[in-house]
Design an enzyme around this catalytic site. Structure first.
Site, PDB file in Angstrom:
ATOM      1  CG  HIS A  48       0.562   2.811  -2.319  1.00  0.00           C
ATOM      2  ND1 HIS A  48       1.497   3.938  -2.612  1.00  0.00           N
ATOM      3  CD2 HIS A  48       0.957   2.366  -1.190  1.00  0.00           C
ATOM      4  CE1 HIS A  48       2.394   3.530  -1.759  1.00  0.00           C
ATOM      5  NE2 HIS A  48       2.114   3.076  -1.045  1.00  0.00           N
ATOM      6  CG  HIS A  76       1.437   0.005   3.093  1.00  0.00           C
ATOM      7  ND1 HIS A  76       1.926   0.965   3.643  1.00  0.00           N
ATOM      8  CD2 HIS A  76       1.770   0.401   1.863  1.00  0.00           C
ATOM      9  CE1 HIS A  76       2.523   2.067   3.151  1.00  0.00           C
ATOM     10  NE2 HIS A  76       2.233   1.680   1.874  1.00  0.00           N
ATOM     11  CB  CYS A 103       4.860   4.150  -5.872  1.00  0.00           C
ATOM     12  SG  CYS A 103       6.137   2.845  -6.384  1.00  0.00           S
ATOM     13  CG  ASN A 163       1.091   5.803   1.719  1.00  0.00           C
ATOM     14  OD1 ASN A 163       1.429   4.633   1.721  1.00  0.00           O
ATOM     15  ND2 ASN A 163       1.819   6.768   1.807  1.00  0.00           N
ATOM     16  NE  ARG A 170       8.635   4.843   6.109  1.00  0.00           N
ATOM     17  CZ  ARG A 170       8.503   3.995   4.729  1.00  0.00           C
ATOM     18  NH1 ARG A 170       9.031   4.374   3.738  1.00  0.00           N
ATOM     19  NH2 ARG A 170       7.424   3.019   4.940  1.00  0.00           N
ATOM     20  CG  ASP A 171       5.070   5.418   2.690  1.00  0.00           C
ATOM     21  OD1 ASP A 171       5.805   5.717   1.768  1.00  0.00           O
ATOM     22  OD2 ASP A 171       4.246   4.457   2.534  1.00  0.00           O
TER      23      ASP A 171
END
Length: 315
Positions: free
Chosen positions: A213, A211, A244, A253, A17-18
């Site tokens: 990065h 979460h 991002c 990530n 997803r991300d």
């Protein structure tokens, strides 16, 4: 050895997803399904498998329904879906997602830029989703993310009291799971340790996810700081996929295999087959059409290195 390091670290894989949501090239539905099935075969027990947002907003994930209906569901694996609103939640429930993840920024400015609404409106929408799940009698659990919890590209530092307050509000609304997200990689280890300790006063470790990065190279350092503070669950993306939109060109990530390798070297249990995971990561460049930031898939594990010759040892 620090006995605390014997506590398992749970990885929630977010690449499907991300990671894939910002890819410019379309990844075929069957390839997404194969990726997710491959991750579960590596021992990953939580996978963010897709998103149920508007296809116009994120065209790369417009096949969320087909993906969720096509995966081979591993025993004990929780498949998570990102949902923006009631409509998305309805689709996720119909696709039998095990957990629905909602997102609101701690930063009002970022929330308006990212979600196109105020924080107040986001919270009202969360309430609608909670009521939908209750009415449906669904077994799906709910998680809510505090984005920009460690810093905002528009507002800079975020008041930690605000982050703690938002986490409490989520819990009071009936949302069990909480994620603290370092959305643009602005966190540092001391800040992480402090904020995680505060949030753990209100949220059990079993319900808290971090979460991070790796935008500024502190991703794994922040993981260790959070783990030492008592956090036990972390988002990560195979190969370090993702990024991002507010930090163009920055890495995304934290990388799943890099995280799993660090844990293996430190004796922190993850339940992940690192060798299988590295092999899967090495398929990513052909899948997405470009190199990926992860390091361990390039360098291999320490134990993969050939024995060092005697003459080198003597130098």
């Amino acid at each position: 050895m620090n006995h605390a390091y014997k506590e398992p670290l749970i990885v929630q894989e977010v690449a499907p997803r991300d990671g894939l949501q910002i890819e410019k090239e379309w990844v075929e539905t069957e390839d997404k399904i194969a990726l997710i099935d491959g991750l579960s075969a590596c021992g990953i027990t939580r996978i963010e498998a897709g998103s149920f947002v508007s296809p116009k907003a994120i065209p790369a994930l417009r096949d969320g329904d087909a993906v969720f209906n096509g995966i081979r569901r591993g025993k004990g694996v929780i498949y998570v879906a990102l949902v923006p609103n009631v409509k998305g939640a309805e689709r996720a429930l119909a696709a039998h997602a095990d957990e629905l993840n909602l997102v609101m920024s701690a930063s009002e400015t970022h929330n308006r830029a990212n979600m196109r609404m105020s924080c107040e409106s986001s919270l009202a929408g969360f309430g609608d989703v909670v009521r939908l799940v209750e009415r449906a009698g669904s077994a799906a659990s709910l998680n809510a993310t505090v984005a920009t919890a460690f810093g905002c590209p528009f507002e800079g530092r975020i008041d930690e009291n605000r982050v703690v307050s938002i986490a409490r509000t989520y819990r009071e609304m009936g949302i069990k799971g909480i994620t603290l997200a370092d959305t643009t990689g602005m966190a540092n280890p001391r800040q992480v340790a402090r904020l995680v300790a505060r949030v753990l006063d209100d949220v059990p470790a079993a319900d808290l996810t971090l979460h991070f990065h790796n935008t500024r190279g502190l991703g794994l350092a922040n993981v260790l700081a959070a783990y030492d503070a008592g956090a036990r669950r972390f988002d990560a993306a195979l190969g370090g996929l993702g990024g991002c939109p507010f930090a163009p060109g920055a890495s995304g990530n934290i990388c799943t295999e890099d995280l799993a390798n660090m844990c293996e070297e430190m004796g922190i249990p993850t339940g992940i087959d690192l060798q299988k995971l590295i092999a899967l990561s090495r398929t990513l460049p052909s899948l997405v059409g470009h190199d990926v930031p992860g390091q361990v898939a390039k360098a291999g594990r320490n134990c993969d290195l050939h024995p060092v010759p005697e003459y080198v040892r003597a130098i």
